[in-house]
Design an enzyme around this catalytic site. Structure first.
Site, PDB file in Angstrom:
ATOM      1  N   SER A   1       0.875  -1.180   0.000  1.00 42.56           N
ATOM      2  CA  SER A   1       0.000   0.000   0.000  1.00 42.56           C
ATOM      3  C   SER A   1       0.908   1.224   0.000  1.00 42.56           C
ATOM      4  O   SER A   1       2.098   1.111   0.344  1.00 42.56           O
ATOM      5  CB  SER A   1      -0.856   0.003   1.272  1.00 42.56           C
ATOM      6  OG  SER A   1      -1.480   1.266   1.462  1.00 42.56           O
TER       7      SER A   1
ATOM      8  N   TYR B   1      -1.963  -0.880  10.226  1.00 39.34           N
ATOM      9  CA  TYR B   1      -1.987  -1.199   8.790  1.00 39.34           C
ATOM     10  C   TYR B   1      -0.671  -0.783   8.140  1.00 39.34           C
ATOM     11  O   TYR B   1      -0.068  -1.543   7.373  1.00 39.34           O
ATOM     12  CB  TYR B   1      -3.161  -0.448   8.156  1.00 39.34           C
ATOM     13  CG  TYR B   1      -3.374  -0.721   6.689  1.00 39.34           C
ATOM     14  CD1 TYR B   1      -3.818  -1.967   6.240  1.00 39.34           C
ATOM     15  CD2 TYR B   1      -3.160   0.273   5.736  1.00 39.34           C
ATOM     16  CE1 TYR B   1      -4.028  -2.212   4.895  1.00 39.34           C
ATOM     17  CE2 TYR B   1      -3.376   0.040   4.392  1.00 39.34           C
ATOM     18  CZ  TYR B   1      -3.811  -1.207   3.975  1.00 39.34           C
ATOM     19  OH  TYR B   1      -4.024  -1.447   2.637  1.00 39.34           O
TER      20      TYR B   1
HETATM   21  N1  LIG Z   1      -8.871  -0.467  -1.736  1.00 40.49           N
HETATM   22  C1  LIG Z   1      -7.879   0.330  -1.328  1.00 40.49           C
HETATM   23  O1  LIG Z   1      -8.023   1.580  -1.222  1.00 40.49           O
HETATM   24  C2  LIG Z   1      -6.523  -0.261  -1.011  1.00 40.49           C
HETATM   25  C3  LIG Z   1      -5.414   0.602  -0.947  1.00 40.49           C
HETATM   26  C4  LIG Z   1      -4.155   0.070  -0.689  1.00 40.49           C
HETATM   27  C5  LIG Z   1      -3.997  -1.294  -0.517  1.00 40.49           C
HETATM   28  N2  LIG Z   1      -5.095  -2.107  -0.574  1.00 40.49           N
HETATM   29  C6  LIG Z   1      -4.862  -3.544  -0.397  1.00 40.49           C
HETATM   30  O2  LIG Z   1      -5.502  -4.270  -1.440  1.00 40.49           O
HETATM   31  C7  LIG Z   1      -5.937  -5.551  -0.934  1.00 40.49           C
HETATM   32  C8  LIG Z   1      -7.461  -5.689  -0.961  1.00 40.49           C
HETATM   33  O3  LIG Z   1      -7.890  -5.293  -2.109  1.00 40.49           O
HETATM   34  P1  LIG Z   1      -9.256  -4.652  -2.567  1.00 40.49           P
HETATM   35  O4  LIG Z   1      -9.275  -3.213  -2.274  1.00 40.49           O
HETATM   36  O5  LIG Z   1      -9.271  -5.124  -3.955  1.00 40.49           O
HETATM   37  O6  LIG Z   1     -10.368  -5.285  -1.590  1.00 40.49           O
HETATM   38  P2  LIG Z   1     -11.837  -5.846  -1.734  1.00 40.49           P
HETATM   39  O7  LIG Z   1     -12.503  -5.466  -0.471  1.00 40.49           O
HETATM   40  O8  LIG Z   1     -12.444  -5.460  -3.044  1.00 40.49           O
HETATM   41  O9  LIG Z   1     -11.593  -7.434  -1.758  1.00 40.49           O
HETATM   42  C9  LIG Z   1     -11.046  -8.122  -0.694  1.00 40.49           C
HETATM   43  C10 LIG Z   1     -11.286  -9.600  -0.928  1.00 40.49           C
HETATM   44  O10 LIG Z   1     -10.550 -10.308   0.054  1.00 40.49           O
HETATM   45  C11 LIG Z   1     -11.336 -11.394   0.493  1.00 40.49           C
HETATM   46  N3  LIG Z   1     -10.889 -11.802   1.828  1.00 40.49           N
HETATM   47  C12 LIG Z   1     -11.092 -11.140   2.990  1.00 40.49           C
HETATM   48  N4  LIG Z   1     -10.585 -11.838   4.014  1.00 40.49           N
HETATM   49  C13 LIG Z   1     -10.013 -12.952   3.498  1.00 40.49           C
HETATM   50  C14 LIG Z   1      -9.362 -14.088   4.065  1.00 40.49           C
HETATM   51  N5  LIG Z   1      -9.178 -14.193   5.385  1.00 40.49           N
HETATM   52  N6  LIG Z   1      -8.928 -15.069   3.232  1.00 40.49           N
HETATM   53  C15 LIG Z   1      -9.132 -14.977   1.890  1.00 40.49           C
HETATM   54  N7  LIG Z   1      -9.762 -13.943   1.303  1.00 40.49           N
HETATM   55  C16 LIG Z   1     -10.205 -12.941   2.092  1.00 40.49           C
HETATM   56  C17 LIG Z   1     -12.751 -10.851   0.490  1.00 40.49           C
HETATM   57  O11 LIG Z   1     -13.724 -11.880   0.497  1.00 40.49           O
HETATM   58  C18 LIG Z   1     -12.754  -9.994  -0.770  1.00 40.49           C
HETATM   59  O12 LIG Z   1     -13.194 -10.733  -1.894  1.00 40.49           O
HETATM   60  C19 LIG Z   1      -5.483  -5.604   0.487  1.00 40.49           C
HETATM   61  O13 LIG Z   1      -4.205  -6.195   0.563  1.00 40.49           O
HETATM   62  C20 LIG Z   1      -5.441  -4.133   0.870  1.00 40.49           C
HETATM   63  O14 LIG Z   1      -4.648  -3.898   1.993  1.00 40.49           O
HETATM   64  C21 LIG Z   1      -6.341  -1.632  -0.805  1.00 40.49           C
END
Ligand SMILES: NC(=O)c1ccc[n+]([C@@H]2O[C@H](COP(=O)([O-])OP(=O)(O)OC[C@H]3O[C@@H](n4cnc5c(N)ncnc54)[C@H](O)[C@@H]3O)[C@@H](O)[C@H]2O)c1
Length: 273
Positions: free
Chosen positions: A158, A171
């Protein structure tokens, strides 16, 4: 016909060379957001994809979309908070795919915001999903990648893994850990022809976004928080999942054949301020 021979489509540009032709990929958290966008893109670029998610229906939806477009995909349901599941997805995934070339450790979660009165259970969960799960899956994946003559591994960190975050110290600590791991693993596995990189998204428009914008789910601050956060991004808006997926594609593909150990911000200019 083997899994490796079946994925030959490119809907963006059917005449262009497919960047992931014959590649076998595992993507965690592939049921939603950036992970889903990555799975769809990788399949369009010729990869056979294993979509891993704790939400079985969401993983299956991504698989169905890939198959409807003529691609090759399989779903695995797993809770990556469980250490043994992080290994199982790799062994089962490699068996379904007939080997493994690419691994995107994308699963993660925001974690607790409080420091005084830290919720230890939530802290352990955030560390397990953000840091430990990808490390364990990588440990299992290396054997298959060596057998394939090399591979490419991507961790999702991130921008909070590059600069501190007043609102999210847990985080941020976890994501700095992810960046450090990716840089260290890149050195460790370079001789095996395995590249390891970290993707550092800024705010991205996925179902996770509200958890960053409005941690306490208070409707009265939603608009003001969104305005402030967008104002902190030089490009003035969150990223789209597809924009992050294209960066992941580049890092995973042979287009980035001399790139290892980098932490790439894809953030509309957030960290360059
Ligand atoms: N969206 C943002 O603004 C943002 C910014 C920086 C980093 N991230 C990182 O991106 C990643 C998440 O991505 P996103 O934004 O595409 O999220 P999202 O909420 O669209 O999807 C997250 C997915 O992870 C799955 N999940 C949750 N817990 C889990 C577990 N214990 N085992 C397996 N799967 C699990 C959920 O079911 C969901 O499908 C994370 O690593 C997050 O830290 C997100």
């Amino acid at each position: 016909m083997t899994t490796r021979e079946t994925s030959t489509m490119n809907h963006d540009n059917p005449t262009s060379a497919m960047r992931l032709k014959n590649k076998r990929a595992i993507v965690t958290a592939g049921g939603s957001g950036m992970g889903r966008a990555g799975c769809l893109l990788f399949a369009r670029e010729g990869a056979a994809v294993v979509v891993v998610d704790i939400d079985a229906a969401a993983a299956q939806r991504t698989v169905d979309e890939i198959k409807a477009a003529g691609g090759t995909a399989h779903a695995i349901t797993a809770d990556l908070l469980q250490a043994e599941e992080c290994h199982r997805i790799v062994h089962d995934g490699a068996r379904l795919l007939g080997g493994l070339d690419l691994l995107w450790n994308h699963a993660g979660m925001p974690g607790p915001a409080e420091v005084e009165g830290l919720d230890l259970v939530e802290y352990e969960k955030a560390m397990s999903l953000n840091v430990r799960s990808g490390l364990l899956s990588t440990g299992a994946a290396v054997k298959y990648m060596r057998e394939a003559g090399g591979g490419s591994i991507l961790f999702t960190a991130s921008v909070a893994g590059l600069v501190g975050s007043m609102m999210a110290p847990v985080y941020s600590g976890a994501k700095f850990g992810v960046v450090g791991m990716a840089m260290s693993l890149a050195q460790r596995f370079a001789a095996d022809n395995i590249r390891v990189n970290a993707l550092c998204p800024g705010l991205t428009d996925t179902p996770m976004l509200p958890k960053f914008v409005n941690r306490n789910n208070d409707p009265s601050v939603q608009e003001e928080n969104t305005r402030k956060l967008n104002a902190a991004i030089p490009m003035g808006r969150p990223g789209r999942p597809e924009e992050l997926a294209h960066a992941a594609l580049w890092l995973l593909s042979d287009d980035a054949s001399y790139v290892t150990g980098v932490a790439l911000p894809v953030d509309g200019g957030y960290v360059c301020r």
